[in-house]
Every structure is written in C-alpha cells, then in structure tokens.
Design a protein around this motif. Structure first.
Motif, PDB file in Angstrom:
ATOM      1  N   GLU A  42      43.327  26.602  19.250  1.00 43.28           N
ATOM      2  CA  GLU A  42      43.204  26.787  20.693  1.00 43.28           C
ATOM      3  C   GLU A  42      43.835  28.104  21.124  1.00 43.28           C
ATOM      4  O   GLU A  42      44.398  28.822  20.305  1.00 43.28           O
ATOM      5  CB  GLU A  42      43.864  25.615  21.405  1.00 43.28           C
ATOM      6  CG  GLU A  42      43.162  24.301  21.091  1.00 43.28           C
ATOM      7  CD  GLU A  42      43.906  23.133  21.648  1.00 43.28           C
ATOM      8  OE1 GLU A  42      43.376  22.500  22.566  1.00 43.28           O
ATOM      9  OE2 GLU A  42      45.013  22.851  21.192  1.00 43.28           O
ATOM     10  N   ALA A 192      23.042  30.566  19.737  1.00 42.06           N
ATOM     11  CA  ALA A 192      22.267  30.080  18.592  1.00 42.06           C
ATOM     12  C   ALA A 192      21.529  31.232  17.920  1.00 42.06           C
ATOM     13  O   ALA A 192      21.441  31.307  16.697  1.00 42.06           O
ATOM     14  CB  ALA A 192      21.284  29.004  19.035  1.00 42.06           C
ATOM     15  N   ASP A 196      22.293  32.578  14.136  1.00 36.74           N
ATOM     16  CA  ASP A 196      21.161  32.648  13.231  1.00 36.74           C
ATOM     17  C   ASP A 196      21.070  34.027  12.593  1.00 36.74           C
ATOM     18  O   ASP A 196      20.847  34.170  11.388  1.00 36.74           O
ATOM     19  CB  ASP A 196      19.882  32.353  14.026  1.00 36.74           C
ATOM     20  CG  ASP A 196      18.719  32.073  13.118  1.00 36.74           C
ATOM     21  OD1 ASP A 196      17.693  32.752  13.246  1.00 36.74           O
ATOM     22  OD2 ASP A 196      18.848  31.179  12.254  1.00 36.74           O
ATOM     23  N   HIS A 214      37.384  28.659  18.766  1.00 37.41           N
ATOM     24  CA  HIS A 214      38.015  27.401  19.157  1.00 37.41           C
ATOM     25  C   HIS A 214      36.952  26.302  19.127  1.00 37.41           C
ATOM     26  O   HIS A 214      37.241  25.136  19.345  1.00 37.41           O
ATOM     27  CB  HIS A 214      38.574  27.505  20.580  1.00 37.41           C
ATOM     28  CG  HIS A 214      37.500  27.698  21.581  1.00 37.41           C
ATOM     29  ND1 HIS A 214      36.992  28.924  21.913  1.00 37.41           N
ATOM     30  CD2 HIS A 214      36.773  26.803  22.277  1.00 37.41           C
ATOM     31  CE1 HIS A 214      36.016  28.772  22.791  1.00 37.41           C
ATOM     32  NE2 HIS A 214      35.858  27.503  23.023  1.00 37.41           N
ATOM     33  N   LEU A 216      34.660  23.783  17.575  1.00 34.83           N
ATOM     34  CA  LEU A 216      34.514  23.022  16.334  1.00 34.83           C
ATOM     35  C   LEU A 216      33.054  22.800  15.944  1.00 34.83           C
ATOM     36  O   LEU A 216      32.747  22.485  14.805  1.00 34.83           O
ATOM     37  CB  LEU A 216      35.228  21.670  16.466  1.00 34.83           C
ATOM     38  CG  LEU A 216      36.754  21.811  16.419  1.00 34.83           C
ATOM     39  CD1 LEU A 216      37.434  20.629  17.084  1.00 34.83           C
ATOM     40  CD2 LEU A 216      37.212  21.937  14.982  1.00 34.83           C
ATOM     41  N   GLY A 217      32.158  22.950  16.913  1.00 31.64           N
ATOM     42  CA  GLY A 217      30.737  22.790  16.600  1.00 31.64           C
ATOM     43  C   GLY A 217      30.224  24.008  15.841  1.00 31.64           C
ATOM     44  O   GLY A 217      29.519  23.900  14.836  1.00 31.64           O
ATOM     45  N   VAL A 218      30.612  25.174  16.326  1.00 34.75           N
ATOM     46  CA  VAL A 218      30.168  26.413  15.681  1.00 34.75           C
ATOM     47  C   VAL A 218      30.686  26.475  14.244  1.00 34.75           C
ATOM     48  O   VAL A 218      29.950  26.798  13.321  1.00 34.75           O
ATOM     49  CB  VAL A 218      30.667  27.634  16.485  1.00 34.75           C
ATOM     50  CG1 VAL A 218      30.448  28.920  15.707  1.00 34.75           C
ATOM     51  CG2 VAL A 218      29.965  27.704  17.826  1.00 34.75           C
ATOM     52  N   ALA A 220      31.426  24.081  12.230  1.00 30.80           N
ATOM     53  CA  ALA A 220      30.739  23.123  11.358  1.00 30.80           C
ATOM     54  C   ALA A 220      29.439  23.698  10.826  1.00 30.80           C
ATOM     55  O   ALA A 220      28.998  23.370   9.733  1.00 30.80           O
ATOM     56  CB  ALA A 220      30.461  21.830  12.113  1.00 30.80           C
ATOM     57  N   VAL A 240      34.595  22.552   4.401  1.00 33.75           N
ATOM     58  CA  VAL A 240      34.159  22.088   5.718  1.00 33.75           C
ATOM     59  C   VAL A 240      33.828  20.591   5.797  1.00 33.75           C
ATOM     60  O   VAL A 240      34.252  19.905   6.726  1.00 33.75           O
ATOM     61  CB  VAL A 240      33.007  22.977   6.249  1.00 33.75           C
ATOM     62  CG1 VAL A 240      31.747  22.795   5.424  1.00 33.75           C
ATOM     63  CG2 VAL A 240      32.745  22.734   7.700  1.00 33.75           C
ATOM     64  N   ASP A 241      33.106  20.082   4.815  1.00 30.03           N
ATOM     65  CA  ASP A 241      32.778  18.650   4.875  1.00 30.03           C
ATOM     66  C   ASP A 241      34.021  17.779   4.841  1.00 30.03           C
ATOM     67  O   ASP A 241      34.154  16.826   5.597  1.00 30.03           O
ATOM     68  CB  ASP A 241      31.851  18.266   3.710  1.00 30.03           C
ATOM     69  CG  ASP A 241      30.462  18.824   3.921  1.00 30.03           C
ATOM     70  OD1 ASP A 241      30.115  19.828   3.273  1.00 30.03           O
ATOM     71  OD2 ASP A 241      29.739  18.273   4.766  1.00 30.03           O
ATOM     72  N   TYR A 244      35.900  17.702   8.281  1.00 25.49           N
ATOM     73  CA  TYR A 244      35.299  16.933   9.363  1.00 25.49           C
ATOM     74  C   TYR A 244      35.205  15.441   9.018  1.00 25.49           C
ATOM     75  O   TYR A 244      35.325  14.591   9.884  1.00 25.49           O
ATOM     76  CB  TYR A 244      33.905  17.469   9.702  1.00 25.49           C
ATOM     77  CG  TYR A 244      33.957  18.724  10.533  1.00 25.49           C
ATOM     78  CD1 TYR A 244      34.155  19.962   9.936  1.00 25.49           C
ATOM     79  CD2 TYR A 244      33.840  18.675  11.918  1.00 25.49           C
ATOM     80  CE1 TYR A 244      34.232  21.107  10.692  1.00 25.49           C
ATOM     81  CE2 TYR A 244      33.910  19.825  12.685  1.00 25.49           C
ATOM     82  CZ  TYR A 244      34.106  21.040  12.063  1.00 25.49           C
ATOM     83  OH  TYR A 244      34.185  22.173  12.820  1.00 25.49           O
ATOM     84  N   LEU A 255      41.945  16.449  17.744  1.00 34.48           N
ATOM     85  CA  LEU A 255      40.986  17.415  18.272  1.00 34.48           C
ATOM     86  C   LEU A 255      39.564  16.922  18.081  1.00 34.48           C
ATOM     87  O   LEU A 255      38.753  16.922  19.006  1.00 34.48           O
ATOM     88  CB  LEU A 255      41.178  18.726  17.507  1.00 34.48           C
ATOM     89  CG  LEU A 255      41.099  20.027  18.284  1.00 34.48           C
ATOM     90  CD1 LEU A 255      41.987  19.990  19.500  1.00 34.48           C
ATOM     91  CD2 LEU A 255      41.529  21.171  17.378  1.00 34.48           C
ATOM     92  N   SER A 258      38.676  14.019  20.312  1.00 36.42           N
ATOM     93  CA  SER A 258      38.634  14.236  21.759  1.00 36.42           C
ATOM     94  C   SER A 258      37.367  14.931  22.225  1.00 36.42           C
ATOM     95  O   SER A 258      37.173  15.160  23.410  1.00 36.42           O
ATOM     96  CB  SER A 258      39.847  15.057  22.211  1.00 36.42           C
ATOM     97  OG  SER A 258      39.700  16.394  21.803  1.00 36.42           O
ATOM     98  N   LEU A 259      36.495  15.301  21.295  1.00 38.18           N
ATOM     99  CA  LEU A 259      35.286  16.008  21.692  1.00 38.18           C
ATOM    100  C   LEU A 259      34.236  15.045  22.224  1.00 38.18           C
ATOM    101  O   LEU A 259      33.903  14.076  21.559  1.00 38.18           O
ATOM    102  CB  LEU A 259      34.682  16.740  20.494  1.00 38.18           C
ATOM    103  CG  LEU A 259      35.514  17.833  19.844  1.00 38.18           C
ATOM    104  CD1 LEU A 259      34.792  18.346  18.612  1.00 38.18           C
ATOM    105  CD2 LEU A 259      35.748  18.968  20.824  1.00 38.18           C
ATOM    106  N   LYS A 261      30.665  13.746  22.576  1.00 33.39           N
ATOM    107  CA  LYS A 261      29.589  13.928  21.618  1.00 33.39           C
ATOM    108  C   LYS A 261      28.247  14.136  22.301  1.00 33.39           C
ATOM    109  O   LYS A 261      27.926  13.466  23.263  1.00 33.39           O
ATOM    110  CB  LYS A 261      29.501  12.709  20.682  1.00 33.39           C
ATOM    111  CG  LYS A 261      30.772  12.438  19.906  1.00 33.39           C
ATOM    112  CD  LYS A 261      31.057  13.532  18.889  1.00 33.39           C
ATOM    113  CE  LYS A 261      32.316  13.274  18.095  1.00 33.39           C
ATOM    114  NZ  LYS A 261      33.566  13.526  18.802  1.00 33.39           N
TER     115      LYS A 261
END
Lengths: 325, 332
Positions: A42, A192, A196, A214, A216-218, A220, A240-241, A244, A255, A258-259, A261
């Motif tokens: 963060e 995106a 890419d 910060h 967590l989606g990016v 992953a 990475v796997d 998560y 963290l 708390s996201l 979905k």
C-alpha cells in the motif's frame, strides 16, 4: 535460470529537518532472467523507494542508501560511479514511471525525446534515429507514428503517453524493465491494453520485469513471483499461485480477503484489516504489522520477525513468528 | 422507465429523465462567443429505489461525476427533469431548494481537499446543522459525539484538525458531515478511490451498515467494477455521457449485453492467477473520443467490434430487454 539482479539487505532512509523516515529496512531478493516479479504494497510501504533506489533515482539528500548491494552483471548499482550507472540506466535497465507527464520534457516533441535517446544510447545518425523512433511508436501501437513524432507530450492522452514511455524504455531492448505503478492512473480498459502490450514485449524480447503496484488483480495477471511489502520490509514472497492460493502472512491474508470480488459470491460484509498502515518515522521493536494483527502473540511485539524471514516450502518465504497453516 | 418489478413493490425515490449537462466552450477575448460544447451528460434516464444503492460506473470522462452533481443541483442541468418526492429539482428556486438540501447530501472522493483545513472536526460536522437552524450552539457537542460514534471515530478527537487524521479517518469525517442533517439520499462520488486497499473495505462496510441503520438511499459513483458489484442493487454503465446499459446487479454481471459493458468486465484484473491465465480478454484498440466531438450515431461506434453502417447514423435508445435490464444498442 541465471540470476540477473541480486539485491541484498537494501536500506534506504530519508532525513529532513523535521523527521527521519525508515522507508526501506533490509530488502533482499533475486531477479532471474526472463522472470517478472510483482512487488505489492500500500502507499507508504516503501515499494517505490526500494526500486527507484536501485537506479539511484531518488533525491539524495534527503534520501540516503544506508546499506545494501544490488549486483547486476557483476557490478553493484548502488556504488558504481555515476558515469557507469548512466550507461546502464535507460540502456540495460529501463524504467516506466507511473505518471508519464512528469517523466517527459514538456517542451520537446516526443520525436525529439526518442531520437535523443537513440543517438545517445545507440550512436545512431539522426536520419536512422528518426526511422527507428517511428518503428518504436508503431510497436507500441500508436497510430500515425510519423505525424505523432511531431507532437508534444500534452497532446497525448494518458494511455498514449504510457505507450510512448514504453517505447522509450524499449530503445535499447533492456534486460530489465522497472515499472512503477505503470497503469494505476489509467482507465481499466486502457490498463488492459497496456498490460497486453507489455506482455507482448516480454514475450518477444524475453525482458525481465519488476512491476510495482498496489493492485492485487494486476499482479495476479503479470507476475511469476510476488513480494509483499509492509513497513519497509518484505513480509511474504512466493511464486504467484502459491501466494494467492495459500497466503501465509496475516497481512497478505487480510488484504486478499478484503477485496470485493468481481465474480459472484457476494458476501454481505467484507473482511477487513483494522487500523491503518504505519507511518515509518520509527522502527518498531517487534513486527510492524503487530498492532493490526488478529493472530498476534506476545513475541510479536518483542521481536521483529522481518529480520528472520523463513523459507516454508518451495520458494515461499514468510516473515512471521506464527506458522500459519 | 418507472415500471415496477412484479415481486416486491419498490418505491422510487429519485427519477431522472432526459438529463443533459452541456458545458459551453467559449472563444474570444473581449466578446465571447460559444463555439461548441462539452456534452458531459447527453440525455440519460434512470430511477432509484428507496433504501437501495444505485451504482453508476464508467471510465474517466463518461459523465458520471457530472451526473451526481447535477442530481444534487450542485451544477445546473441544461435539460431534463430530476424528480424527487414529486418535485422537479431542476425547476425549483433557490429558496424552495433549501429545505430539500437537508435530505440530499454528498460524500466526496478526496478526503484531503473536501475538508476545510482550518476548522476543527467539531465545526466541520456541526456547521450545516447550525446554519439550517436545526440545533443550537450548545447542542453541538452532543450531536457531533453521536455522529462521530456512528462512523467509528473517537469523539475525543473532535477538536482536532483534518491534517491530524489519516485518509481513511478523514473520509469518515466527510461521511459524518453528510449524515449530520439526517439525509435520505446520498450521492457517493468515488468515496474510496483515494484510500488504501486495506482501508477501503472498512469504509465500504461502514457505508453499508449506515444504509441499513438509517434507511439511506445511495447513488454510488465509481470506476471500480468490483466495488460496484459488491455494493449496488442496480447499475448503470455510462459511456461518453450516455447510459449504454442499465439493470439489476445480477443481470448485468451475469449477462452483460452491451459490447462496452462486456469489454469493461473483461478488462478488470482478477486477483486469481489461474483465472487470469485462462481468461479470454476482449482487448480493443483506441481511446474514448472527446465529449466535445462526439461521433455521429452511436457514441460507441468508433470502437465497437460489432459496428455496422446503421450504427454510425442512428443513435440507439435504451430499450428494455428483460424485466429490469435495459440496453442501448441497435443490434439487439
């Protein structure tokens, strides 16, 4: 996989009249050839300072590299003379900044800035540099490259500026690209596109990447290995796997939990971490996360586990006194 | 647009029709003449049910923030009606609007610039109550204690100034301020965008708890689709000043019909590496056209993978596809 960059015990502090900030407190990691590391944390956790100091891109003073080494091609980036560092910066190690506006010279056209880099780093003639600049803009997906070379940075949108920044980063086909929140300021559909693009470049040139964010989606979607930073320390590091699917540190767990979905499973209330991230004007005696941790035991406030980051299994390291299952 | 679903009778608290907000572009130094306009909001219809959360989502420049401000009459609409409690807010005089302002409040995005740095929290929260004659000066403290308690702030800090609080705490102050007048309807304009991830969840939970406790209705504006999905009951997707799709949360996310909605959803990064690897992303090139220079016909025609000649000539209107699911597309 050969090791490309080895960072050992990096400590970076800031000293001003008013205060002393312990921004980075002993970070160690390796970057392998062709690997992408995601550094997550963060605001104020030290992630940006930790990578910017690798190329000495922080203001010193008030910043100072208190200790540590960063070995790249047999040289320590943190201590080699400026002249040598300049040959590496922008050449073997490229940077993509978060805010492309501040990274550009506002009174030079994009073309001139690209050409300057090409002449400087690749010794090209002006004519050849012009052709190459056009080709680079094309690679990063900018339409009408010939005309756009004559435009100034303010005439580009955020997404396009980021593409140009990537083009500049590509000039020398660097071995490593350091990206500091490169898509945070962009709209999600543009983000995106940029992600890419970077993936395509990575595919084609085999570039290694250190991606700080910060989000967590990016991470992953782009990282092979992830490091979570808190209070200027690495608190967890894993492929990475593993990170998560089986986060071991209470902060990482908190963290991820708390996201909200995007896909189904609407819980009514989000799990959350109470309190707020620490302000780094003092070094805690114990674990920096202890005040917010719901698993804490007495030892946590007394001794700092960050200093003895343990390898649990495979390449999964955690700085925590508890062995969370 | 005001048809009610058959199962539960929901009450409409706010209804917007034909809302347009155009900002004129003027040229000339001495004599200014209008040379064009920024069509920030270009004709939208939607209604919001009482005690629900209506999510307004879209990327930068789509008009969502302008919509939020127009609904509260913080800026004036160029055209259209905004019905609240059977009154058309766009035609009310300042005097008539005043009593309604208590019921219609806003939570701002930036907790750093939306609080007066020279006022202690006590005054930030109680000023509107005193201005509207709702309480007397000596009742200030008690009222503010209650409000700070509601938002999870320690009332002992009421004499501190904003810069002594963190971002998340400042946002709570902003929320307490918006609750001071016991509103019915709150426009939340990206209330968590400026906060750290670990704080966002706290604030989202707080907003939901308050909604439950105080029977609030929210117009929730955000660009983060995960948050919108979590908190909204109904959602409208905006693009270039228009609503391209509108529906109940489940319908919109399970079955997005407009190309733009599909692209938007496919662009959102998911914190799950396995899912990210197997995703088929719909990446489209190009950027959003300027709201000064909108393309003729469908606003999305310049980037839509399904575009035909008809799309470039005709403007699609929101059409009902199923109960509570509306799409603006000529191909459906």
């Amino acid at each position: 996989m050969p090791v490309l960059l080895k960072v050992k015990n990096l400590k970076v502090h800031f000293e001003t009249y008013e205060e002393y900030i312990y921004a980075v407190n002993g970070i160690s990691y390796t970057l392998n050839s062709g690997e992408t590391i995601g550094i997550v944390g963060e605001s104020g956790c030290g992630k940006t300072v930790s990578i910017m100091s690798l190329l000495r891109l922080i203001d010193m003073p008030p910043g100072k590299i208190v200790s540590g080494t960063a070995i790249f091609e047999g040289k320590d980036l943190l201590s080699i003379p400026q002249k040598e560092l300049q040959k590496i910066r922008g050449n073997k190690i490229g940077v993509i900044f978060q805010d492309p506006m501040t990274a550009f010279n506002q009174v030079m056209t994009i073309g001139d800035q690209l050409i300057e880099g090409l002449i400087e780093h690749k010794g090209m003639s002006k004519k050849k540099a012009l052709e190459e600049a056009k080709r680079l803009l094309d690679i990063v997906g900018i339409a009408n490259p010939r005309e756009r070379l004559r435009d100034y940075p303010f005439q580009f949108s955020g997404g396009m500026r980021q593409r140009v920044m990537i083009a500049i980063g590509l000039i020398c086909q660097p071995k490593i690209i350091i990206a500091d929140e490169p898509t945070t300021a962009l709209d999600v559909t543009i983000q995106a596109q940029i992600i890419d693009l970077i993936k395509q470049i990575r595919e084609e040139f085999g570039t290694s990447i250190i991606w700080v964010t910060h989000d967590l989606g990016v991470v992953a979607g782009i990282a092979d290995k992830v490091m979570v930073i808190y209070g200027g320390y690495i608190i967890e590091e894993a492929p990475v796997d593993m990170l998560y699917n089986n986060p071991k540190h209470p902060y990482t767990r908190g963290l991820l939990a708390s996201l909200p979905k995007i896909e189904g499973n609407d819980r009514k209330r989000l799990d959350y971490i109470s309190g707020q991230p620490p302000y780094l004007n003092k070094l805690p005696k114990g674990c920096p996360f202890e005040p917010r941790c719901s698993y804490r035991i007495e030892k946590c406030a007394q001794e700092n586990p960050m200093l003895t980051i343990r390898n649990i299994e495979g390449n999964h390291r955690v700085a925590c006194w508890l062995g969370l299952e | 647009m005001n048809e009610q679903p058959k199962e539960t009778k929901k009450e409409t608290i706010l209804s917007v029709k034909g809302l347009k907000v155009y900002f004129p572009i003027k040229k000339g130094i001495i004599f200014q003449r209008q040379v064009g306009s920024v069509k920030a909001v270009d004709g939208i219809d939607f209604s919001i049910n009482k005690k629900e959360t209506f999510g307004l989502v879209g990327e930068s420049g789509c008009g969502k923030t302008t919509t939020g401000r127009a609904v509260l009459r913080l800026i004036d609409a160029t055209e259209g009606t905004i019905m609240y409690k059977e009154k058309n807010l766009t035609t009310l005089s300042k005097k008539e609007l005043r009593p309604l302002r208590k019921e219609l409040q806003m939570i701002f995005q930036d907790p750093y610039s939306s609080l007066n740095p020279r006022q202690p929290v006590l005054d930030i929260i109680s000023d509107p109550l005193i201005d509207h004659g709702i309480i007397r000066k000596k009742e200030k403290q008690e009222r503010v204690e209650y409000l700070m308690g509601l938002v999870g702030l320690d009332p002992r800090f009421m004499n501190r100034y904003p810069n002594e609080f963190s971002g998340g705490q400042r946002q709570r102050i902003g929320i307490a301020r918006s609750l001071a007048m016991s509103p019915k309807f709150i426009v939340c304009d990206e209330p968590i965008a400026a906060l750290d991830v670990s704080i966002q969840a706290q604030i989202i939970n707080l907003l939901q708890d308050l909604q439950e406790k105080l029977d609030l209705t929210y117009l929730f504006i955000a660009h983060d689709l995960s948050v919108i999905r979590h908190i909204s009951d109904s959602i409208a997707v905006m693009y270039l000043g228009e609503i391209v799709e509108l529906g109940r949360k489940e319908d919109l996310f399970e079955n997005p019909m407009h190309s733009y909605t599909q692209i938007l959803l496919s662009s959102v990064p998911i914190p799950n590496p396995a899912k990210e690897r197997e995703r088929k992303r719909i990446i489209y090139q190009g950027e959003v056209p300027s709201p000064v220079d909108k393309p003729p016909g469908c606003a999305f025609s310049t980037r839509c993978p399904l575009v035909t000649e008809k799309c470039r000539r005709e403007e699609p209107k929101l059409r009902k596809i199923t109960e509570d699911h509306w799409v603006a597309c000529l191909k459906l």
